[in-house]
Structure formats: C-alpha cells, structure tokens
Design a protein around this motif. Structure first.
Motif, PDB file in Angstrom:
ATOM      1  N   HIS A  28     -23.880  15.351  72.767  1.00 27.20           N
ATOM      2  CA  HIS A  28     -23.521  16.675  73.716  1.00 27.20           C
ATOM      3  C   HIS A  28     -24.932  17.332  73.658  1.00 27.20           C
ATOM      4  O   HIS A  28     -25.589  17.440  72.627  1.00 27.20           O
ATOM      5  CB  HIS A  28     -22.397  17.462  73.184  1.00 27.20           C
ATOM      6  N   TRP A  30     -27.136  20.970  75.568  1.00 31.40           N
ATOM      7  CA  TRP A  30     -27.366  22.123  76.588  1.00 31.40           C
ATOM      8  C   TRP A  30     -28.475  21.756  77.252  1.00 31.40           C
ATOM      9  O   TRP A  30     -29.598  21.441  76.632  1.00 31.40           O
ATOM     10  CB  TRP A  30     -27.442  23.522  75.449  1.00 31.40           C
ATOM     11  N   ARG A  31     -28.410  21.761  78.486  1.00 33.25           N
ATOM     12  CA  ARG A  31     -29.494  21.800  79.339  1.00 33.25           C
ATOM     13  C   ARG A  31     -29.868  23.070  79.907  1.00 33.25           C
ATOM     14  O   ARG A  31     -29.146  23.819  80.326  1.00 33.25           O
ATOM     15  CB  ARG A  31     -28.987  20.750  80.552  1.00 33.25           C
ATOM     16  N   THR A 161     -29.589  28.776  81.332  1.00 33.36           N
ATOM     17  CA  THR A 161     -28.747  27.672  81.066  1.00 33.36           C
ATOM     18  C   THR A 161     -28.447  26.917  82.262  1.00 33.36           C
ATOM     19  O   THR A 161     -27.946  27.719  82.999  1.00 33.36           O
ATOM     20  CB  THR A 161     -27.724  28.014  79.981  1.00 33.36           C
ATOM     21  N   GLU A 163     -26.546  23.497  81.698  1.00 33.05           N
ATOM     22  CA  GLU A 163     -25.409  23.103  81.538  1.00 33.05           C
ATOM     23  C   GLU A 163     -25.092  23.407  79.971  1.00 33.05           C
ATOM     24  O   GLU A 163     -26.260  23.208  79.202  1.00 33.05           O
ATOM     25  CB  GLU A 163     -25.072  21.796  81.563  1.00 33.05           C
ATOM     26  N   SER A 164     -23.742  23.264  79.564  1.00 38.73           N
ATOM     27  CA  SER A 164     -23.530  23.759  78.157  1.00 38.73           C
ATOM     28  C   SER A 164     -22.706  22.682  77.670  1.00 38.73           C
ATOM     29  O   SER A 164     -21.537  22.397  78.376  1.00 38.73           O
ATOM     30  CB  SER A 164     -23.387  25.196  77.717  1.00 38.73           C
ATOM     31  N   THR A 166     -22.585  19.596  77.367  1.00 39.83           N
ATOM     32  CA  THR A 166     -22.013  18.436  78.323  1.00 39.83           C
ATOM     33  C   THR A 166     -22.275  17.100  77.529  1.00 39.83           C
ATOM     34  O   THR A 166     -23.421  16.900  76.861  1.00 39.83           O
ATOM     35  CB  THR A 166     -23.509  18.647  79.330  1.00 39.83           C
ATOM     36  N   ARG A 170     -22.886  12.168  81.172  1.00 39.85           N
ATOM     37  CA  ARG A 170     -22.565  12.761  82.347  1.00 39.85           C
ATOM     38  C   ARG A 170     -23.751  13.121  83.202  1.00 39.85           C
ATOM     39  O   ARG A 170     -23.869  13.681  84.411  1.00 39.85           O
ATOM     40  CB  ARG A 170     -21.452  13.996  82.431  1.00 39.85           C
ATOM     41  N   LEU A 171     -25.103  13.180  82.292  1.00 40.96           N
ATOM     42  CA  LEU A 171     -26.200  13.572  82.909  1.00 40.96           C
ATOM     43  C   LEU A 171     -26.814  12.806  83.765  1.00 40.96           C
ATOM     44  O   LEU A 171     -26.944  11.417  83.475  1.00 40.96           O
ATOM     45  CB  LEU A 171     -27.102  14.055  81.601  1.00 40.96           C
ATOM     46  N   TYR A 191     -33.740  20.129  77.097  1.00 36.66           N
ATOM     47  CA  TYR A 191     -32.400  19.683  76.414  1.00 36.66           C
ATOM     48  C   TYR A 191     -32.367  20.245  74.753  1.00 36.66           C
ATOM     49  O   TYR A 191     -33.599  19.995  74.058  1.00 36.66           O
ATOM     50  CB  TYR A 191     -32.341  18.311  76.524  1.00 36.66           C
TER      51      TYR A 191
END
Length: 288
Positions: A28, A30-31, A161, A163-164, A166, A170-171, A191
């Motif tokens: 997972h 964070w983006r 941020t 996305e968190s 994630t 899904r990216l 990332y």
C-alpha cells in the motif's frame, strides 16, 4: 561550504528513486504531489539554529535524486533566490515541539521543496513557500501518516496528499494528476510505501523555463511587478504593520517564486532586484 560528512543528518535522507516495477508490485502507498521548485533540506543544529541544505551544483535540480552534493549553511546565509525559504522557516518552524518529540532534535533531517515556478505558474499567495516530503532520524522509520503528523507538529506544510492507504494494484503509475496547488497538472508525484520505501517521478520536463532574452534592468522588472493592486494585497496581509521594508521583502519573495527562471537567468543579482523592489514600493507608498 560543501560538506561530505557521511554521519551528518542530511546524509540519512536517501534520494528517492523513480518507482520501479518491484516497488509497485505489492503493498500500500500514500501518493502525494511533488510541487515544482528546488529540493532543500532542513534541520535544527545543536546550538538551536536552523540549517539548510541546498544543491551545491548549479542547474537548480527539480528532484532530490538529481542532487549529487549538498551545500550546508545557516538559514540566515541562504542565497537570495532561496531567501523566501529561510523566511518561511524562521516564521513557522516550531523548535520546541521538535525538541519535545525527539531525544536529539539535531539528528532529525527534513526533505523539503522550495516551491517556485519552473515551467508552470506558481501562485505565491496560494502555495506554501516550502513543503516537506520526507524526514529521517536514527533508528526511526516513520509510516506515511506519521510523517504528516510530524510535519504538522513542527510547522512544515506537507506536500498535498493525492491518495492514502492505496493498494499499488489500483495505481496507474503513468497518470498525471491535477495539481492541488495550481491550475496546472501536477509537476511530480511522490510515493511513500508501507512499511517503508519511497519513490518520486516527474510528470514531464523538469528543466527551468528560462527566458530566451533574460532581463538586464532590475528597475524595469520591479516596476512591472510592483503594481498598485499587488501592493494593496500585500498591505492587507502584513499583520497591521505595513512598513516599506516588510512590504518590499514580501513582494520580492513573491516575485522570485512567480518568476524564478527569469530571476536566476537575469543579468543582475537578486539583491539588486530586491533593492529595486523596495525602492519602487517606497515611491508608491509615499505617493499614495
């Protein structure tokens, strides 16, 4: 000076590479948005003064991974083109909170971006002067959400941020998101992976948008920049004490950030431009 001490806190911040297939294979992330600007580093010295790390080589690299050597200097000795970073840190960095939260505050280093124009507009009133993207300390491996709590606690705006938490499956690692700091597409994407790991990529050319014919007249640049409208907006945000020097410094900082490639390519030094901006404001202030 340029230092090569491998034990210095700045050297614990390993420049994040481009996201590899293995990095994006599982887990997972964070983006976050990596804004346009110049990579800088910051820490609190043992004597309580702030220290900056700025790229030692010319070229104004866009990402930390493009920096081979760092120049370490007291925050008050920041080059004029990055003076806006020094002033933002002096105003907002919370030394006491960092000391209370760590065994040795001088061993904590922050990876940041001095936010300014490179090839897209930057609104100096809408985007922070400096944002934090990473931190390092001995024996500490912060999770992505812990990093953001740390930045907030010490008064460093975090990079926005996207996305968190994630799943990487899904990216779309090639997608360019919209910027949260301007009306343009994001300059870059960073990332942070759980439990550890970081990566960053540019979303297009990372070169400075230098003018083909740089200006050679600082007074002309100052006259074009210091309009009545901009001066009125500055007066409204100077905390009830709109002195000429305060207005001049604030206006100069906004000019540098909005027109950074032009300023660094100009045929005069930045201090000359700051003096011209202050003189222009003084004339308008006295006549108004």
């Amino acid at each position: 000076m340029t230092d090569t001490d491998p034990g210095h806190p700045f050297d614990r911040l390993t420049p994040a590479p481009s996201p590899s297939e293995s990095f994006l294979a599982d887990g997972h992330v964070w983006r976050f948005e990596h804004p346009p600007g110049t990579p800088v580093r910051a820490r609190l010295r043992p004597d309580g003064r702030l220290e900056l790390g700025v790229p030692a080589d010319p070229g104004w690299p866009a990402l930390a991974r493009g920096v081979d050597r760092w120049r370490r200097l007291a925050v008050d000795d920041a080059p004029p083109t990055l003076g806006f970073v020094a002033r933002a840190l002096r105003r907002g960095f919370d030394r006491d909170t960092l000391r209370a939260a760590t065994d040795d505050a001088s061993q904590v280093a922050f990876e940041c971006v001095a936010v300014h124009r490179r090839r897209e507009d930057v609104d100096p009133d809408g985007a922070p002067a400096v944002v934090a993207v990473d931190a390092a300390a001995p024996g500490t491996d912060w999770l992505p959400h812990e990093l953001r709590r740390l930045f907030e606690a010490v008064g460093l705006p975090a990079a926005p941020t996207l996305e968190s938490e994630t799943p990487v499956a899904r990216l779309d690692p090639t997608a360019t998101p919209d910027s949260r700091l301007s009306d343009a597409p994001a300059f870059g994407v960073g990332y942070h992976k759980k439990p550890s790991g970081a990566a960053v990529r540019s979303c297009g050319p990372a070169t400075l948008d230098r003018p083909s014919t740089p200006p050679t007249d600082a007074e002309r640049v100052a006259a074009d920049w210091v309009t009545d409208d901009r001066l009125d907006r500055l007066v409204a945000v100077t905390d009830g004490d709109p002195t000429v020097d305060r207005l001049g410094t604030a206006s100069f900082d906004r000019l540098v950030r909005a027109q950074f490639p032009t300023v660094v390519a100009a045929g005069f030094d930045a201090e000359t431009l700051r003096d011209a901006v202050v003189a222009r404001i003084a004339r308008q202030w006295e006549s108004g």
